[in-house]
Design an enzyme around this catalytic site. Structure first.
Site, PDB file in Angstrom:
ATOM      1  N   CYS A   1      36.829  40.915  33.101  1.00 43.27           N
ATOM      2  CA  CYS A   1      37.509  39.822  32.405  1.00 43.27           C
ATOM      3  C   CYS A   1      37.168  38.461  33.012  1.00 43.27           C
ATOM      4  O   CYS A   1      37.116  37.477  32.297  1.00 43.27           O
ATOM      5  CB  CYS A   1      39.010  40.074  32.305  1.00 43.27           C
ATOM      6  SG  CYS A   1      39.358  41.112  30.855  1.00 43.27           S
TER       7      CYS A   1
ATOM      8  N   ARG B   1      38.000  46.184  36.121  1.00 45.81           N
ATOM      9  CA  ARG B   1      38.351  45.537  34.850  1.00 45.81           C
ATOM     10  C   ARG B   1      38.609  44.037  35.067  1.00 45.81           C
ATOM     11  O   ARG B   1      38.232  43.215  34.241  1.00 45.81           O
ATOM     12  CB  ARG B   1      39.581  46.244  34.271  1.00 45.81           C
ATOM     13  CG  ARG B   1      40.016  45.784  32.898  1.00 45.81           C
ATOM     14  CD  ARG B   1      39.035  46.184  31.820  1.00 45.81           C
ATOM     15  NE  ARG B   1      38.480  44.998  31.223  1.00 45.81           N
ATOM     16  CZ  ARG B   1      38.060  44.904  29.965  1.00 45.81           C
ATOM     17  NH1 ARG B   1      38.111  45.943  29.175  1.00 45.81           N
ATOM     18  NH2 ARG B   1      37.556  43.793  29.508  1.00 45.81           N
TER      19      ARG B   1
ATOM     20  N   HIS C   1      45.907  37.554  27.091  1.00 37.98           N
ATOM     21  CA  HIS C   1      46.738  38.764  27.130  1.00 37.98           C
ATOM     22  C   HIS C   1      48.241  38.507  27.029  1.00 37.98           C
ATOM     23  O   HIS C   1      49.027  39.437  27.060  1.00 37.98           O
ATOM     24  CB  HIS C   1      46.431  39.569  28.387  1.00 37.98           C
ATOM     25  CG  HIS C   1      45.035  40.112  28.401  1.00 37.98           C
ATOM     26  ND1 HIS C   1      44.592  41.043  27.483  1.00 37.98           N
ATOM     27  CD2 HIS C   1      43.966  39.837  29.197  1.00 37.98           C
ATOM     28  CE1 HIS C   1      43.328  41.338  27.735  1.00 37.98           C
ATOM     29  NE2 HIS C   1      42.918  40.616  28.763  1.00 37.98           N
TER      30      HIS C   1
ATOM     31  N   CYS D   1      44.121  34.302  32.173  1.00 35.53           N
ATOM     32  CA  CYS D   1      44.397  35.677  31.739  1.00 35.53           C
ATOM     33  C   CYS D   1      45.486  35.647  30.665  1.00 35.53           C
ATOM     34  O   CYS D   1      45.415  36.362  29.664  1.00 35.53           O
ATOM     35  CB  CYS D   1      44.899  36.531  32.901  1.00 35.53           C
ATOM     36  SG  CYS D   1      43.909  36.455  34.399  1.00 35.53           S
TER      37      CYS D   1
END
Ligand code: HEC
Length: 273
Positions: A234, A230, A191, A187
């Site tokens: 992802c 969400r 991000h 992640c």
């Protein structure tokens, strides 16, 4: 490039599993500091706006949508009516909806697990109606959005205090930084380290502020979905098999993820493309 490498190393070192050394505030400061270093001109408070804090190209469109009647307004109102209809205010944990949004996610000492706002809504719904509720969209997402609207303007304030809470936080943090899927990405790769850069047609949003507008409306979904919905999307972006929404792995990750946004305002501007 040098900056990026330094950031990767310093944030990477924070990942551990022992709860003894857990320092959430130090983690949060490093997190905020990283984004400050890659985007010095973006104000802290603007991180509630997700990708629109970075993507000037679509910022105007975002603001136009918010200035008009946002496409989720009716659904959120319906969530409020459903909250009443199902008697959710009779559950002590939801009697004060604004306080409920601020309190969650929290670590329940007796149960030894992280409790999310969606978990509390689902439990209360079952107590009041004898029925089960979904985990990602529909009623749950609408009601959770309405509850969150009541706390708009208040600040995210996740508390990680006991040893059990710290262990859950560390597990969530490890999930966030773990490489997985066919692309072997985490992640954080998208991000944190690549935030603001382009990935195909998208600009990657900063993880700071990711949880301030949840549940979010997405044009792609044509509706509101929960944070865990969400997460599932992802996982698919990473070519990894999603975990079930509200599973402990996601609840722990949410605990970490929300704690990194401590101090940011909860917002009712839930639009994302
Ligand atoms: C390959 C890159 C990539 C990876 C890896 C990735 N994502 Fe995303 N993610 C995206 C894209 C693209 C979007 C849509 C644009 C945006 O908001 O960043 C997105 C959106 C999101 C959003 C919505 C942000 C908002 O403002 O509504 C959240 C939350 C999120 N991702 C969490 C995660 C988590 C948690 C992981 C790890 C399990 C993860 N992402 C891994 C590419 C990625």
């Amino acid at each position: 490039m040098k900056k990026l490498i330094t950031a990767v190393v310093s944030l990477g070192l924070m990942v551990g599993t022992a709860s003894a050394g857990t320092d959430v505030e130090a983690d949060r400061k490093a997190f905020v500091g990283h984004f400050k270093s890659i985007k010095p001109n973006v104000e802290f408070a603007d991180y509630t706006n997700g990708v629109y804090a970075y993507d000037e190209g679509s910022r105007d469109q975002f603001e136009e949508i918010l200035d008009g009647i946002p496409p989720y307004e009716e659904a959120v109102e319906k969530g409020g009516a459903e909250f009443e209809k199902f008697g959710l205010g009779k559950c002590a944990a939801l009697a004060d909806p604004a306080a409920a949004r601020v309190k969650h996610p929290y670590y329940d000492e007796a149960a030894g697990t992280v409790v999310t706002l969606e978990g509390t809504i689902r439990k209360c719904y079952t107590e009041q109606t004898g029925k089960k509720m979904g985990t990602m969209k529909g009623k749950l997402a609408r009601i959770s959005a309405w509850v969150s609207d009541q706390a708009a303007g208040e600040k995210v304030n996740v508390k990680v205090e006991s040893d059990g809470a710290k262990a859950a936080y560390e597990r969530g943090k490890a999930t966030f930084y773990a490489k997985r899927g066919q692309f072997n990405m985490s992640c954080a790769d998208c991000h944190v380290y690549q935030a603001g850069k382009k990935a195909r047609a998208d600009i990657l949003s900063p993880a700071l502020g990711h949880t301030t507008h949840v549940p979010m409306y997405r044009a792609k979904w044509g509706g509101i979905g929960t944070l865990h919905r969400r997460y599932g999307g992802c996982y698919k972006n990473m070519r990894a098999k999603p975990i079930m929404a509200q599973d402990e792995v996601y609840r722990d990750m949410e605990f970490f993820h929300q704690a990194m946004s401590n101090g940011l305002e909860i917002t009712d501007a839930r639009y994302r493309k």
